[in-house]
Design a protein around this motif. Structure first.
Motif, PDB file in Angstrom:
ATOM      1  N   GLU A  53      20.634 -13.153  21.665  1.00 18.16           N
ATOM      2  CA  GLU A  53      21.260 -12.589  23.187  1.00 18.16           C
ATOM      3  C   GLU A  53      19.742 -12.644  24.092  1.00 18.16           C
ATOM      4  N   ALA A  54      18.834 -12.010  23.527  1.00 20.35           N
ATOM      5  CA  ALA A  54      17.376 -11.979  24.355  1.00 20.35           C
ATOM      6  C   ALA A  54      16.924 -13.359  24.692  1.00 20.35           C
ATOM      7  N   ALA A  55      16.914 -14.112  23.369  1.00 23.31           N
ATOM      8  CA  ALA A  55      16.305 -15.556  23.454  1.00 23.31           C
ATOM      9  C   ALA A  55      17.424 -16.310  24.528  1.00 23.31           C
ATOM     10  N   SER A  56      18.629 -16.132  24.461  1.00 22.88           N
ATOM     11  CA  SER A  56      19.474 -16.805  25.369  1.00 22.88           C
ATOM     12  C   SER A  56      19.482 -16.553  26.959  1.00 22.88           C
ATOM     13  N   MET A  57      19.083 -15.288  27.106  1.00 21.27           N
ATOM     14  CA  MET A  57      18.839 -14.503  28.469  1.00 21.27           C
ATOM     15  C   MET A  57      17.564 -15.342  28.921  1.00 21.27           C
ATOM     16  N   ASP A  58      16.366 -15.520  27.894  1.00 21.26           N
ATOM     17  CA  ASP A  58      15.493 -16.119  28.566  1.00 21.26           C
ATOM     18  C   ASP A  58      15.237 -17.499  28.582  1.00 21.26           C
ATOM     19  N   GLY A  59      16.633 -18.080  28.407  1.00 24.71           N
ATOM     20  CA  GLY A  59      16.974 -19.481  28.644  1.00 24.71           C
ATOM     21  C   GLY A  59      16.669 -20.469  27.497  1.00 24.71           C
ATOM     22  N   ALA A  60      16.284 -19.848  26.353  1.00 22.79           N
ATOM     23  CA  ALA A  60      16.250 -20.445  25.197  1.00 22.79           C
ATOM     24  C   ALA A  60      17.498 -21.380  24.794  1.00 22.79           C
ATOM     25  N   GLY A  61      17.531 -22.475  24.371  1.00 22.80           N
ATOM     26  CA  GLY A  61      18.645 -23.296  24.066  1.00 22.80           C
ATOM     27  C   GLY A  61      18.963 -23.048  22.425  1.00 22.80           C
ATOM     28  N   ARG A  62      19.909 -23.760  22.060  1.00 26.03           N
ATOM     29  CA  ARG A  62      20.154 -23.592  20.345  1.00 26.03           C
ATOM     30  C   ARG A  62      19.092 -23.963  19.642  1.00 26.03           C
ATOM     31  N   VAL A  63      18.446 -25.025  19.911  1.00 25.41           N
ATOM     32  CA  VAL A  63      17.269 -25.461  18.876  1.00 25.41           C
ATOM     33  C   VAL A  63      16.363 -24.710  19.105  1.00 25.41           C
ATOM     34  N   ARG A  64      15.944 -24.238  20.222  1.00 22.40           N
ATOM     35  CA  ARG A  64      14.776 -23.153  20.474  1.00 22.40           C
ATOM     36  C   ARG A  64      15.054 -21.893  19.838  1.00 22.40           C
ATOM     37  N   GLN A  65      16.104 -21.463  19.782  1.00 23.63           N
ATOM     38  CA  GLN A  65      16.652 -20.138  19.254  1.00 23.63           C
ATOM     39  C   GLN A  65      16.608 -20.573  17.622  1.00 23.63           C
ATOM     40  N   PHE A  66      16.847 -21.636  17.170  1.00 24.73           N
ATOM     41  CA  PHE A  66      16.596 -21.779  15.716  1.00 24.73           C
ATOM     42  C   PHE A  66      15.255 -21.625  15.214  1.00 24.73           C
ATOM     43  N   PHE A  67      14.454 -22.191  16.068  1.00 26.96           N
ATOM     44  CA  PHE A  67      13.031 -22.083  15.643  1.00 26.96           C
ATOM     45  C   PHE A  67      12.249 -20.744  15.899  1.00 26.96           C
ATOM     46  N   THR A  68      12.756 -20.053  17.141  1.00 20.56           N
ATOM     47  CA  THR A  68      12.020 -19.011  17.312  1.00 20.56           C
ATOM     48  C   THR A  68      12.907 -17.558  16.888  1.00 20.56           C
ATOM     49  N   VAL A  69      13.909 -17.632  16.541  1.00 21.05           N
ATOM     50  CA  VAL A  69      14.674 -16.666  15.894  1.00 21.05           C
ATOM     51  C   VAL A  69      15.214 -16.713  14.570  1.00 21.05           C
ATOM     52  N   THR A  70      15.784 -17.880  14.230  1.00 22.48           N
ATOM     53  CA  THR A  70      16.211 -17.961  13.087  1.00 22.48           C
ATOM     54  C   THR A  70      15.190 -18.221  12.012  1.00 22.48           C
ATOM     55  N   VAL A  71      14.407 -19.066  12.187  1.00 25.52           N
ATOM     56  CA  VAL A  71      13.150 -19.371  11.114  1.00 25.52           C
ATOM     57  C   VAL A  71      12.607 -18.267  10.767  1.00 25.52           C
TER      58      VAL A  71
END
Lengths: 295, 331
Positions: free
Chosen positions: B229-247
């Motif tokens: 959610e935080a990443a999404s608020m900061d405007g991160a897209g799905r791909v960006r979220q994958f690399f900054t949160v999931t991985v």
């Protein structure tokens, strides 16, 4: 390692709503479908190829035009006696399951519930065995089993390393630990012997563990190749995996239709494990199987 | 086994102290309300029958695991060869001669090089594909069970059965080559010295992937939703979220996957033996375990084969340690 992973819990689809429309709406299904195709297509080819008189490797072969035939099954049966080798596989797997259940329940119960001298040492050994790689054991175990004890071409020789499965001991211990100790004391106060407590009180409460262990011990010995391959020379004693491998390695290349019979044998070997998996797939979780299958 | 050592004073209490909840069990262990302990209990602990129940397993561990490991170590420093049954022969001590032979054998070098090639291809492929499939499965709206089952089917199927299909796929006149037409490699996949090992690495990745997908799927449940959610608020897209949160979120599982894939690679036998006709062409796909089989059983040198086994286990142990060290220094 089995303790570090948790069982896969299905997440409800509504927990993570798709916020964006457009791309991500089809990306996920596309990735999954591509994946499923990559995993299932070889199985489809296995079945189709086994039913074609002459397996067709061209694109049009994906959809067989000619009639289907059981000739490949007759061929492989003529070469390696499917019933006999299936029976051998069954005996080995059955022996492994019985041994694993009996020894596993007894040891798991003792380790979880009973206080006796040497319990700590035994549990330390259980943990140690988990990290001993099988490749280190292959040669000395072969020397002992085949050369020293003369167990070549015998069911006992083939089943020996699978008679007790340390993962099963672990699974049973975990399940028994979850039962309240008062349950056992109550039964003991009523005068039940320890075996009676185990059989009538503890065992009925851990039925899911029994199923899990049966499933994980089935897959291992049924699919195992290296060990029975080392122990058997006689064709009549070989399990199907070994007989089929020998056929694939030695005979197939010299026949006019090299793939048909091999694929038919593959279907017969794969069917029981895949069938069992499809029926009980809910019980196959990462935790249960992590150490169940040794390379 | 220590369970069989003679009784010592206080042995019962020392064994129970190591047990779980030793302070409360004295009331609930169902011991008859008698003062003191029976002779049996003094010798074997509060539940002497525990020794009896655990004994079959303990004997098995000693006979099928502990003794062979000791024997492997012993054989590796002695001149050990097969003799006729019942004939006593000397096995003179030769020190590190077997190890010297193993470590200077070009075949052994080749086999370890092959495994290195295998790992360099198999491990990244496994990690990347398993993670992508797990993330997709986690987000799937429909058909989860179907996809999970589909991914897992190769894992529960015998290698020997799957090898049959892959020969059909990758053979010279196989399905893949007839799809590729003139683009097909020559010599073909499994008889090509630079493609044989990569083909095996691909096969093993495909076969095992379902298991690793399940591991990642379990790990994904533990990645905090707030981070997304935080990443999404900061405007991160799905791909960006994958690399900054999931991985980063599944890093410990990635370490586990790397370790397990490494161990699988070190155990490799069936695939090179069957897919490439005994490790060909020219040893380009021979694995150390396949070499152990050839050295120890086909050529009758179980002493050098044991030495090779120990070298292999030490190398795998070092790789696993290195992996854990890297993981720790990162965090």
């Amino acid at each position: 390692m089995s303790t570090t992973t948790t069982a896969v819990r299905e997440q409800r689809p509504d927990q993570q709503p798709t916020k964006r429309g457009g791309a991500s709406r089809w990306v996920v299904p596309a990735v999954l479908t591509l994946g499923a195709l990559a995993f299932l297509l070889p199985f489809y080819l296995m079945v189709i190829g086994s039913l074609q008189a002459e397996p067709d490797t061209s694109i049009s072969g994906l959809v067989p035009s000619g009639g289907l035939t059981g000739a490949n099954y007759a061929n492989i049966d003529g070469s390696i006696d499917l019933w006999r080798t299936l029976l051998n596989s069954g005996v080995i797997t059955g022996g492994a399951i019985v041994g694993t259940l009996v020894f596993g329940v007894l040891a798991g119960y003792a380790l979880a519930v009973l206080h006796f001298r040497g319990r700590g040492t035994l549990f330390a050994m259980v943990l140690l065995v988990q990290v001993i790689p099988f490749q280190l054991l292959t040669i000395p175990l072969y020397v002992l089993t085949v050369r020293t004890y003369g167990l070549a071409d015998s069911y006992l020789g083939m089943v020996l390393p699978f008679l007790v499965n340390t993962t099963a001991v672990f699974v049973f211990r975990q399940f028994f630990l979850q039962l309240p100790p008062d349950l056992f004391s109550a039964a003991r106060i009523d005068g039940a012997s320890e075996l009676r407590v185990l059989w009538s009180v503890a065992l009925p409460l851990v039925r899911p563990a029994l199923l899990t262990v049966v499933l994980l011990t089935f897959i291992g010995p049924w699919n195992e190749f290296l060990w029975p391959f080392l122990v058997t020379k006689e064709a009549s004693m070989q399990p199907l995996a070994v007989a089929l491998a020998n056929y694939t390695a030695n005979v197939a290349a010299t026949t006019s239709n090299p793939y048909g019979a091999v694929l038919a044998g593959s279907v017969v070997l794969a069917a029981p494990a895949v069938g069992l998996f499809l029926v009980f797939q809910r019980h196959f979780t990462a935790t249960n199987l992590s150490a169940g299958v040794k390379g | 086994m220590s369970a069989l050592t003679p009784a010592r004073p206080g042995s019962a209490s020392s064994s129970s102290a190591s047990g779980r909840g030793s302070t409360t069990t004295s009331a609930s262990d169902g011991r008859p309300p008698r003062r003191g302990l029976t002779g049996l209990q003094r010798a074997f602990g509060r539940h002497p029958i525990g020794v009896l129940l655990a004994l079959p397993y303990a004997v098995f561990l000693a006979a099928v695991f502990a003794y062979p490991v000791v024997l492997a170590a012993w054989m590796s420093v002695h001149d050990w060869f097969f003799s006729a049954p019942g004939v006593e022969v000397d096995h003179p001590f030769v020190g590190f001669e077997n190890y010297r032979q193993v470590l200077t054998d070009p075949q052994v070098h080749q086999a370890f090089l092959n495994i290195a090639v295998f790992l360099v291809i198999n491990v990244p492929l496994t990690v990347a594909l398993a993670l992508v499939l797990a993330v997709a499965l986690n987000r799937a709206a429909r058909g989860r069970t179907f996809f999970r089952v589909a991914f897992y089917v190769p894992y529960v199927t015998a290698s020997v059965a799957l090898v049959g299909v892959w020969l059909f796929l990758l053979g010279g006149d196989g399905v893949v080559n007839s799809l590729l037409g003139p683009l097909a490699p020559d010599p073909s996949w499994l008889v090509n010295s630079s493609l044989a090992m990569p083909s095996i690495a691909g096969f093993v990745a495909w076969k095992q992937l379902g298991f690793f997908v399940l591991l990642y799927l379990a790990a994904l449940q533990n990645v905090s939703k707030d981070l997304y959610e935080a990443a999404s608020m900061d405007g991160a897209g799905r791909v960006r979220q994958f690399f900054t949160v999931t991985v980063p979120g599944v890093r410990t599982t990635t370490a586990l996957v790397v370790i397990l894939a490494t161990i699988t690679g070190a155990n490799l036998f069936t695939e090179p033996y069957l897919l490439t006709g005994g490790g060909g062409p020219d040893g380009a796909s021979t694995s150390p375990v396949l070499l152990m089989y050839q050295l120890g059983i086909e050529q009758g040198n179980p002493d050098t084969a044991s030495a090779l086994g120990i070298v292999l286990v030490v190398l795998v142990g070092l790789l696993v340690l290195l992996n854990r060290r890297l993981l720790r220094s990162e965090s």
